[in-house]
Design an enzyme around this catalytic site. Structure first.
Site, PDB file in Angstrom:
ATOM      1  N   CYS A   1      58.757 -18.641 -22.687  1.00 48.54           N
ATOM      2  CA  CYS A   1      58.782 -17.336 -23.362  1.00 48.54           C
ATOM      3  C   CYS A   1      59.839 -17.242 -24.466  1.00 48.54           C
ATOM      4  O   CYS A   1      59.776 -16.356 -25.308  1.00 48.54           O
ATOM      5  CB  CYS A   1      59.009 -16.220 -22.353  1.00 48.54           C
ATOM      6  SG  CYS A   1      57.651 -16.071 -21.196  1.00 48.54           S
TER       7      CYS A   1
ATOM      8  N   HIS B   1      61.696  -9.579 -25.663  1.00 47.21           N
ATOM      9  CA  HIS B   1      60.555 -10.244 -25.037  1.00 47.21           C
ATOM     10  C   HIS B   1      59.845  -9.231 -24.139  1.00 47.21           C
ATOM     11  O   HIS B   1      60.499  -8.465 -23.420  1.00 47.21           O
ATOM     12  CB  HIS B   1      61.033 -11.443 -24.220  1.00 47.21           C
ATOM     13  CG  HIS B   1      59.941 -12.094 -23.432  1.00 47.21           C
ATOM     14  ND1 HIS B   1      58.752 -12.467 -23.997  1.00 47.21           N
ATOM     15  CD2 HIS B   1      59.850 -12.418 -22.112  1.00 47.21           C
ATOM     16  CE1 HIS B   1      57.975 -12.988 -23.070  1.00 47.21           C
ATOM     17  NE2 HIS B   1      58.619 -12.969 -21.919  1.00 47.21           N
TER      18      HIS B   1
ATOM     19  N   ASN C   1      52.295  -9.729 -21.214  1.00 47.38           N
ATOM     20  CA  ASN C   1      53.230 -10.777 -21.627  1.00 47.38           C
ATOM     21  C   ASN C   1      52.439 -11.915 -22.282  1.00 47.38           C
ATOM     22  O   ASN C   1      51.759 -12.677 -21.595  1.00 47.38           O
ATOM     23  CB  ASN C   1      53.990 -11.278 -20.388  1.00 47.38           C
ATOM     24  CG  ASN C   1      55.004 -12.360 -20.714  1.00 47.38           C
ATOM     25  OD1 ASN C   1      55.052 -12.863 -21.836  1.00 47.38           O
ATOM     26  ND2 ASN C   1      55.789 -12.731 -19.723  1.00 47.38           N
TER      27      ASN C   1
HETATM   28  O1  UT7 Z   1      58.160 -13.897 -19.259  1.00 46.68           O
HETATM   29  C1  UT7 Z   1      58.770 -14.836 -18.450  1.00 46.68           C
HETATM   30  C2  UT7 Z   1      59.660 -14.252 -17.475  1.00 46.68           C
HETATM   31  N1  UT7 Z   1      58.942 -13.478 -16.489  1.00 46.68           N
HETATM   32  C3  UT7 Z   1      59.385 -12.313 -16.144  1.00 46.68           C
HETATM   33  O2  UT7 Z   1      60.331 -11.837 -16.716  1.00 46.68           O
HETATM   34  C4  UT7 Z   1      58.730 -11.625 -14.991  1.00 46.68           C
HETATM   35  C5  UT7 Z   1      59.792 -11.178 -14.027  1.00 46.68           C
HETATM   36  N2  UT7 Z   1      59.286 -10.602 -12.790  1.00 46.68           N
HETATM   37  C6  UT7 Z   1      58.637  -9.411 -12.765  1.00 46.68           C
HETATM   38  O3  UT7 Z   1      58.325  -8.822 -13.778  1.00 46.68           O
HETATM   39  C7  UT7 Z   1      58.385  -8.798 -11.414  1.00 46.68           C
HETATM   40  O4  UT7 Z   1      59.102  -9.510 -10.437  1.00 46.68           O
HETATM   41  C8  UT7 Z   1      56.890  -8.744 -11.002  1.00 46.68           C
HETATM   42  C9  UT7 Z   1      56.155  -7.745 -11.869  1.00 46.68           C
HETATM   43  C10 UT7 Z   1      56.259 -10.124 -11.113  1.00 46.68           C
HETATM   44  C11 UT7 Z   1      56.777  -8.262  -9.553  1.00 46.68           C
HETATM   45  O5  UT7 Z   1      57.417  -6.999  -9.424  1.00 46.68           O
HETATM   46  P1  UT7 Z   1      58.493  -6.743  -8.284  1.00 46.68           P
HETATM   47  O6  UT7 Z   1      58.904  -5.342  -8.398  1.00 46.68           O
HETATM   48  O7  UT7 Z   1      59.553  -7.796  -8.405  1.00 46.68           O
HETATM   49  O8  UT7 Z   1      57.629  -6.924  -6.976  1.00 46.68           O
HETATM   50  P2  UT7 Z   1      57.874  -7.931  -5.763  1.00 46.68           P
HETATM   51  O9  UT7 Z   1      57.459  -9.307  -6.123  1.00 46.68           O
HETATM   52  O10 UT7 Z   1      59.263  -7.720  -5.227  1.00 46.68           O
HETATM   53  O11 UT7 Z   1      56.868  -7.341  -4.706  1.00 46.68           O
HETATM   54  C12 UT7 Z   1      57.065  -6.039  -4.121  1.00 46.68           C
HETATM   55  C13 UT7 Z   1      55.851  -5.738  -3.240  1.00 46.68           C
HETATM   56  C14 UT7 Z   1      55.515  -6.871  -2.297  1.00 46.68           C
HETATM   57  O12 UT7 Z   1      55.034  -6.303  -1.095  1.00 46.68           O
HETATM   58  P3  UT7 Z   1      55.961  -6.163   0.195  1.00 46.68           P
HETATM   59  O13 UT7 Z   1      56.414  -7.552   0.526  1.00 46.68           O
HETATM   60  O14 UT7 Z   1      57.090  -5.270  -0.230  1.00 46.68           O
HETATM   61  O15 UT7 Z   1      55.064  -5.557   1.212  1.00 46.68           O
HETATM   62  C15 UT7 Z   1      54.405  -7.623  -2.985  1.00 46.68           C
HETATM   63  O16 UT7 Z   1      53.559  -8.299  -2.106  1.00 46.68           O
HETATM   64  O17 UT7 Z   1      54.691  -5.562  -4.060  1.00 46.68           O
HETATM   65  C16 UT7 Z   1      53.663  -6.478  -3.668  1.00 46.68           C
HETATM   66  N3  UT7 Z   1      52.953  -6.907  -4.874  1.00 46.68           N
HETATM   67  C17 UT7 Z   1      51.916  -6.229  -5.384  1.00 46.68           C
HETATM   68  N4  UT7 Z   1      51.302  -5.104  -4.991  1.00 46.68           N
HETATM   69  C18 UT7 Z   1      50.279  -4.643  -5.747  1.00 46.68           C
HETATM   70  C19 UT7 Z   1      53.190  -7.986  -5.670  1.00 46.68           C
HETATM   71  N5  UT7 Z   1      52.322  -8.006  -6.692  1.00 46.68           N
HETATM   72  C20 UT7 Z   1      51.524  -6.925  -6.532  1.00 46.68           C
HETATM   73  C21 UT7 Z   1      50.444  -6.401  -7.282  1.00 46.68           C
HETATM   74  N6  UT7 Z   1      49.861  -5.259  -6.844  1.00 46.68           N
HETATM   75  N7  UT7 Z   1      49.983  -6.992  -8.402  1.00 46.68           N
END
Ligand code: UT7
Length: 333
Positions: free
Chosen positions: A115, A255, A285
């Site tokens: 990225c 970004h 993204n």
């Molecule tokens: O461009 C390159 C660099 N990349 C980035 O900068 C991306 C960085 N990361 C992110 O933007 C975020 O971490 C994500 C958008 C990928 C995920 O968001 P988050 O707030 O960090 O969610 P999480 O992974 O901590 O998941 C929280 C909960 C989990 O459920 P439990 O374990 O709390 O029951 C996940 O299973 O949300 C669940 N979850 C979803 N639920 C609905 C994860 N993805 C989804 C989804 N829809 N798509």
């Protein structure tokens, strides 16, 4: 006066097909509400059609830039293409793009820094300009992320989209252009955001395809933490060493991975919401495409001498920031 590399034109292209959050709800266990609140994304673009790689979008973006600036292909001396989804492992997409647009006097190469690739490529291009030897350089940033995304993996498929932007770099002797930059990387972060198979360590095989190893793997939470910390740190550092505070900056060009990461960076910099270039809601993204597509969308609002700060973070890990003084008023068209 010192020769600086100024951006003197911008072009962009996004495919027509819109993949909405609603459509994603039918593909994986997610909701429009979850995606919007956790990422700020409503929709992203997808390049459909057999045999079309990222260079297809790059050629369209360059056509757009040429129409706006009057640039002729024969005038181009160098094409640097930042991409993580090149058409082939080799040759470089920059070469394919050059041939397609008839840039008969240009050489070209690709830059791979996930990225942060566009920022790395921009700074690389600026060195050729500052040397005094080159006068017209295209810096392309784009990705067909849909080619390496698993649409059964809700951790990744909701974030990424396809798109490409391009800028023209030319020498400036009037105090505009790239003033300063900070580029960083740390390969210890590689395990948190990568694609396992298809390279020389794990070449493509029927087994690797069966195990779905040709898709992006991301440990989202970890990447999020590093992104917030490092993007904000370098953006702040570049402000400090150039004696800039929030009120001196007209635009933050961040970004576009997640609106929450962008907001955290802007907060740290003391930048208010209306100064943030934002299109993650419409494109998601696009990896190497995010920064030039921001410039493409906001070009009409930019004014000569505006102070812009670019800030980025991506796989590698790679990150960085750049301070640039804009060189012209409004859209070229
Ligand atoms: O461009 C390159 C660099 N990349 C980035 O900068 C991306 C960085 N990361 C992110 O933007 C975020 O971490 C994500 C958008 C990928 C995920 O968001 P988050 O707030 O960090 O969610 P999480 O992974 O901590 O998941 C929280 C909960 C989990 O459920 P439990 O374990 O709390 O029951 C996940 O299973 O949300 C669940 N979850 C979803 N639920 C609905 C994860 N993805 C989804 C989804 N829809 N798509």
């Amino acid at each position: 006066m010192k020769i600086r590399a100024a951006i003197t034109g911008v072009g962009g292209f996004v495919p027509d097909y819109i993949l909405s959050n609603r459509e994603l709800e039918t593909m994986v266990e997610t909701t429009d509400e979850w995606i919007k609140t956790r990422t700020g994304i409503s929709e992203r673009r997808i390049l459909k059609g057999e045999g079309m790689g990222m260079s297809h979008m790059a050629v369209k973006a360059i056509d757009n830039l040429k129409n706006k600036t009057g640039l002729k292909s024969e005038e181009i001396e160098l094409i640097i293409c930042a991409t993580t989804t090149p058409d082939y492992v080799f040759p470089a997409s920059a070469n394919l793009i050059g041939a397609e647009i008839g840039a008969v006097n240009a050489f070209g190469f690709d830059v791979q820094a996930a990225c942060s690739g566009f920022l790395y490529a921009l700074i690389t291009g600026s060195q050729f300009i500052e040397s005094g030897k080159y006068k017209k350089i295209l810096v392309v940033g784009g990705d067909k992320m849909s080619s390496i995304i698993n649409y059964k993996d809700r951790n990744t498929c909701i974030i990424f989209g396809d798109g490409c932007g391009v800028v023209l770099l030319e020498p400036d002797m009037n105090g505009n252009g790239i003033m300063d930059s900070i580029l960083r990387s740390d390969g210890n972060g590689s395990k948190y955001l990568f694609m396992k198979a298809g390279g020389s360590r794990y070449p493509a095989s029927t087994e690797s395809v069966g195990k779905e190893e040709h898709y992006v793997f991301q440990e989202g939470k970890t990447v999020f933490k590093f992104a917030v910390q490092n993007m904000a740190d370098t953006a702040y550092e570049i402000m400090q060493r150039n004696n800039l505070s929030g009120e001196h900056i007209q635009w933050l060009v961040p970004h576009q991975a997640n609106k929450r990461i962008i907001d955290a960076t802007a907060d740290r910099m003391g930048i208010s919401q209306e100064k943030i270039m934002l299109n993650v809601n419409r494109y998601g993204n696009t990896t190497n495409g995010t920064l030039p597509l921001c410039l493409w969308d906001y070009e009409s609002k930019l004014r000569k001498n505006d102070n812009l700060i670019f800030a980025t973070f991506g796989g590698g890990f790679t990150w960085g920031a750049c301070f640039l003084k804009w060189g012209y008023d409004g859209s070229r068209k």
